[in-house]
Design an enzyme around this catalytic site. Structure first.
Site, mmCIF file in Angstrom:
data_model
loop_
_atom_site.group_PDB
_atom_site.id
_atom_site.type_symbol
_atom_site.label_atom_id
_atom_site.label_comp_id
_atom_site.label_asym_id
_atom_site.label_seq_id
_atom_site.Cartn_x
_atom_site.Cartn_y
_atom_site.Cartn_z
ATOM 1 N N HIS A 279 0.825 -1.217 0.000
ATOM 2 C CA HIS A 279 0.000 0.000 0.000
ATOM 3 C C HIS A 279 0.855 1.263 0.000
ATOM 4 O O HIS A 279 1.828 1.381 0.741
ATOM 5 C CB HIS A 279 -1.027 0.005 1.133
ATOM 6 N N ASP A 291 6.100 0.709 6.767
ATOM 7 C CA ASP A 291 4.661 0.531 6.604
ATOM 8 C C ASP A 291 4.088 1.617 5.701
ATOM 9 O O ASP A 291 3.660 2.661 6.190
ATOM 10 C CB ASP A 291 3.982 0.547 7.978
ATOM 11 N N GLU A 325 -4.946 1.937 2.440
ATOM 12 C CA GLU A 325 -5.062 0.771 3.311
ATOM 13 C C GLU A 325 -5.213 1.180 4.764
ATOM 14 O O GLU A 325 -5.966 0.558 5.525
ATOM 15 C CB GLU A 325 -3.821 -0.128 3.150
ATOM 16 N N ASP A 353 3.236 -6.374 3.441
ATOM 17 C CA ASP A 353 2.818 -5.298 4.330
ATOM 18 C C ASP A 353 3.206 -5.628 5.767
ATOM 19 O O ASP A 353 2.417 -5.457 6.697
ATOM 20 C CB ASP A 353 1.306 -5.056 4.217
ATOM 21 N N HIS A 423 3.397 2.767 12.669
ATOM 22 C CA HIS A 423 2.517 3.918 12.890
ATOM 23 C C HIS A 423 3.124 4.993 13.785
ATOM 24 O O HIS A 423 2.387 5.777 14.397
ATOM 25 C CB HIS A 423 1.172 3.485 13.487
#
Length: 467
Positions: A279, A291, A325, A353, A423
């Site tokens: 993604h 990520d 995503e 991913d 994240h």
């Protein structure tokens, strides 16, 4: 007996062509490690573009950059697939502190969760009630929760070797915590970051209010693991401390973005499509290198490595760089919707991913017969220390493609350090190892090569056709 026949069939197939296959895999790995492009592409995505939140200018820059790079590879087709995506913006940096008495405060590290509403002007300050899970809220009831900030302090389970299992065990607290706490009159939620180590980085991620009316929604933020420990310890000593936080995030109208798609047309079975993808969007705190910049550039390099290694695929090999995503899965759903409307015949889909760390193998969502077939290829991967070929989860973006007969797979790198960065603001380029990234690209290419060479048909499928 049937399983034995499958294994014998795969063994003899491998014996007949092992030399050629082994040489082709060796060439793929050599090209990736000595002449790979994945690290160079990731450098540009991370350091020249940066975080790529859906609907942002950076996301659109990433669309244009990856399209141009795919076009440079001399593929048979490169195109953009329009998709409407949500646009959530973080706004000014968040601020929070713990107040033990008037004027006595300790600043802590927080970040708004993706999709959260803002705090009122001037922020929110209230007493805190600590819970392990949002399921604890019902036992406490409205009397104990109303007017307070709910602190959901659920650590990832440290004794699980599969860190994605640990993540899945408490991700619902982040996703649903605010919606559940609001039902009992809470004025905000603070959620422990999903991270297996103790550090000062708050980790964002998507959250949802479900069908909760807009006027009942409360702000939600993640707190770093160090500060979660601090807050919990202070609450153990004094239940009357206050917590203050301020954030200015907002949800704007949907905007148009794109999936980026490039393909090599199959020489024998062009209507049989093999997809490889990652993604393109990321969260905004870091630059999204693990990520999922890693998965994007690895997927692009699958096409390049096939061409570089002189392999002309029998089937159409398509790289799909999915948009959105992280906070909607709109790109994956749009791709599946269009594929089904065109009655495209997808036979295999592989997603990366899980970060750019050392590849350990693959997980497969497929029949037992197909699993036996791919497991028979493990000797070809042994020289590269890739041994994990098991049933399991494939990936979020290829999930909507799932239908009878389609084989789904996910690259499985070593996951022990992944959630240190996931994240968070330290998901940045310097934390990706060039060699590990290139090994992942080569592993994906090798699996795609074998799937293309031998297809996804098994003896059990053939027997059904004959019957």
């Amino acid at each position: 007996m049937k399983r034995m026949l499958i294994l014998l069939f795969c063994f003899f197939t491998l014996q007949i062509s092992a030399q050629t296959d082994a040489e082709n895999l060796k060439q793929i790995f050599s090209n990736s490690l000595t002449n790979g492009m994945s690290y160079q592409w990731l450098d540009h995505l991370s350091n020249q573009i940066g975080g790529r939140l859906s609907g942002s200018l950076n996301a659109e820059k990433a669309v244009q950059y990856t399209k141009e790079e795919l076009e440079k590879l001399g593929l048979d087709n490169v195109w953009l697939q329009p998709v409407m995506v949500p646009r959530w913006v973080r706004g000014a940096p968040e601020f929070a502190y713990i107040e033990t008495s008037p004027g006595q405060t300790t600043n802590v590290n927080i970040c708004a969760l993706g999709g959260s509403v803002a705090t009122p002007n001037g922020g929110v300050k209230a007493k805190v009630i600590e819970v392990n899970s949002y399921t604890d809220l019902e036992a406490l009831g409205t009397d104990k929760i109303k007017g307070k900030i709910v602190f959901i302090n659920r650590p990832m389970q440290a004794d699980l070797i599969n860190t994605f299992e640990a993540y899945g065990g408490c991700s619902s607290e982040r996703y649903r915590g605010a919606a559940e706490a609001a039902k009992y009159g809470a004025v905000g939620t603070i959620v422990r970051s999903l991270n297996l180590r103790l550090d000062d980085y708050p980790h964002t991620g998507s959250m949802s209010y479900g069908d909760l009316p807009v006027n009942q929604r409360i702000p939600s933020a993640a707190i770093s693991t160090n500060d979660a420990e601090l807050l919990s310890g202070m609450l153990a000593l004094d239940k009357d401390i206050n917590f203050f936080f301020s954030q200015s995030c907002k949800q704007l109208a949907d905007v148009q973005s794109y999936n980026v798609i490039g393909e090599i047309t199959g020489s024998e079975f062009p209507n049989e499509i093999i997809v490889v993808g990652g993604h393109l969007d990321s969260w905004d705190l870091g630059d999204g290198s693990h990520d999922d910049g890693a998965g994007v550039v690895q997927s692009m390099d699958v096409l390049r490595l096939l061409k570089e290694s002189g392999i002309r695929p029998k089937r159409t090999i398509r790289a799909v760089l999915f948009m959105n995503e992280e906070n909607g899965l709109r790109g994956g759903r749009k791709y599946a919707e269009v594929a089904k409307s065109k009655k495209e015949n997808h036979v295999f889909a592989l997603e990366s991913d899980s970060g750019g760390f050392t590849p350990r193998g693959f997980s497969f969502d497929c029949s037992e017969a197909m699993l036996a077939k791919v497991q028979s290829w493990r000797p070809l991967f042994k020289p590269y220390l890739i041994h994990f070929f098991e049933k399991g989860y494939s990936g979020a973006d290829i999930g909507p493609l799932k239908e009878e007969g389609l084989v789904l797979a996910g690259l499985r790198p070593d996951s022990q350090r992944y959630f240190d960065h996931h994240h968070a603001a330290n998901d940045t380029f310097e934390h990706v190892n060039k060699r590990e990234l290139e090994l992942g690209a080569a592993s994906m290419t090798a699996l795609v090569y074998l799937i293309d060479a031998y297809g996804t048909q098994t003896i059990s499928n053939t027997e059904e056709l004959r019957d």
